[in-house]
Design a protein around this motif. Structure first.
Motif, PDB file in Angstrom:
ATOM      1  N   LYS A   1       0.864  -1.187   0.000  1.00  0.00           N
ATOM      2  CA  LYS A   1       0.000   0.000   0.000  1.00  0.00           C
ATOM      3  C   LYS A   1       0.899   1.234   0.000  1.00  0.00           C
ATOM      4  O   LYS A   1       1.659   1.452   0.941  1.00  0.00           O
TER       5      LYS A   1
ATOM      6  N   LYS B   1      -9.618  12.168  -6.018  1.00  0.00           N
ATOM      7  CA  LYS B   1     -10.041  10.778  -5.842  1.00  0.00           C
ATOM      8  C   LYS B   1     -10.274  10.145  -7.209  1.00  0.00           C
ATOM      9  O   LYS B   1     -10.692  10.830  -8.147  1.00  0.00           O
TER      10      LYS B   1
ATOM     11  N   HIS C   1     -10.121  -2.331   2.117  1.00  0.00           N
ATOM     12  CA  HIS C   1     -10.118  -1.003   1.501  1.00  0.00           C
ATOM     13  C   HIS C   1     -11.535  -0.723   1.014  1.00  0.00           C
ATOM     14  O   HIS C   1     -12.050  -1.450   0.161  1.00  0.00           O
TER      15      HIS C   1
ATOM     16  N   LEU D   1     -12.703   6.656  -4.950  1.00  0.00           N
ATOM     17  CA  LEU D   1     -11.685   5.880  -4.243  1.00  0.00           C
ATOM     18  C   LEU D   1     -10.509   6.755  -3.862  1.00  0.00           C
ATOM     19  O   LEU D   1      -9.940   7.458  -4.699  1.00  0.00           O
TER      20      LEU D   1
ATOM     21  N   THR E   1      -7.291   6.736  -0.468  1.00  0.00           N
ATOM     22  CA  THR E   1      -6.782   6.025   0.706  1.00  0.00           C
ATOM     23  C   THR E   1      -6.643   7.008   1.858  1.00  0.00           C
ATOM     24  O   THR E   1      -5.741   7.842   1.872  1.00  0.00           O
ATOM     25  N   HIS E   2      -7.562   6.904   2.804  1.00  0.00           N
ATOM     26  CA  HIS E   2      -7.617   7.857   3.913  1.00  0.00           C
ATOM     27  C   HIS E   2      -6.393   7.768   4.818  1.00  0.00           C
ATOM     28  O   HIS E   2      -5.888   8.793   5.267  1.00  0.00           O
ATOM     29  N   ASP E   3      -5.918   6.541   5.083  1.00  0.00           N
ATOM     30  CA  ASP E   3      -4.797   6.421   6.012  1.00  0.00           C
ATOM     31  C   ASP E   3      -3.433   6.697   5.376  1.00  0.00           C
ATOM     32  O   ASP E   3      -2.403   6.547   6.014  1.00  0.00           O
ATOM     33  N   LEU E   4      -3.437   7.150   4.127  1.00  0.00           N
ATOM     34  CA  LEU E   4      -2.224   7.666   3.489  1.00  0.00           C
ATOM     35  C   LEU E   4      -2.390   9.157   3.207  1.00  0.00           C
ATOM     36  O   LEU E   4      -1.843   9.679   2.240  1.00  0.00           O
TER      37      LEU E   4
ATOM     38  N   ASN F   1      -5.287  10.795   2.487  1.00  0.00           N
ATOM     39  CA  ASN F   1      -6.260  11.051   1.421  1.00  0.00           C
ATOM     40  C   ASN F   1      -5.600  11.183   0.049  1.00  0.00           C
ATOM     41  O   ASN F   1      -5.893  12.098  -0.712  1.00  0.00           O
TER      42      ASN F   1
ATOM     43  N   SER G   1      -3.904   5.596  -4.070  1.00  0.00           N
ATOM     44  CA  SER G   1      -2.858   4.604  -3.805  1.00  0.00           C
ATOM     45  C   SER G   1      -3.009   3.365  -4.684  1.00  0.00           C
ATOM     46  O   SER G   1      -3.970   3.237  -5.451  1.00  0.00           O
TER      47      SER G   1
ATOM     48  N   LEU H   1      -3.936   0.574  -3.645  1.00  0.00           N
ATOM     49  CA  LEU H   1      -5.192  -0.092  -3.275  1.00  0.00           C
ATOM     50  C   LEU H   1      -6.373   0.453  -4.073  1.00  0.00           C
ATOM     51  O   LEU H   1      -7.275  -0.300  -4.447  1.00  0.00           O
ATOM     52  N   ASP H   2      -6.380   1.743  -4.319  1.00  0.00           N
ATOM     53  CA  ASP H   2      -7.470   2.346  -5.088  1.00  0.00           C
ATOM     54  C   ASP H   2      -7.493   1.798  -6.511  1.00  0.00           C
ATOM     55  O   ASP H   2      -8.559   1.459  -7.031  1.00  0.00           O
TER      56      ASP H   2
END
Length: 97
Positions: free
Chosen positions: A3, A27, A56, A71, A73-76, A78, A81, A83-84
């Motif tokens: 990630k 996003k 995710h 999509l 990634t909030h824990d990166l 916003n 990533s 994962l998206d």
């Protein structure tokens, strides 16, 4: 899967490879249209299972036969990533695209 946040160049490449996807407000975004509410809901359930496997989860909205997906990634922080992109690819396969 590693990630990590994508570079702007990686995001451009990903969007070019993902039919109908774009970047909106930082996003990955797409609106899917299905033949009916039941088809849209069925796709959301299948996509939700895949999202959960990745740990995710999408931001999405369903109105009748349409599903809007965003999509990020909030824990990166916003950021878009790996994962998206992986989840977008799974969503495309599930939609038969």
């Amino acid at each position: 899967m590693e990630k990590r946040a994508l570079t702007q160049e990686e995001i451009k490449t990903a969007v070019a490879d993902l039919n109908g996807w774009s970047v909106q407000d930082g996003k990955l975004a797409k609106e899917y249209k299905f033949g009916s509410f039941a088809a849209a809901l069925g796709w959301m359930v299948a996509a939700g299972v895949e999202a959960d496997k990745l740990d995710h989860h999408p931001e999405w909205k369903n109105v009748y036969n349409r599903v809007q997906v965003h999509l990020v990634t909030h824990d990166l922080g916003n950021q878009i990533s790996t994962l998206d992109v992986a989840l977008a690819e799974k969503m495309e396969k599930l939609a038969g695209r």
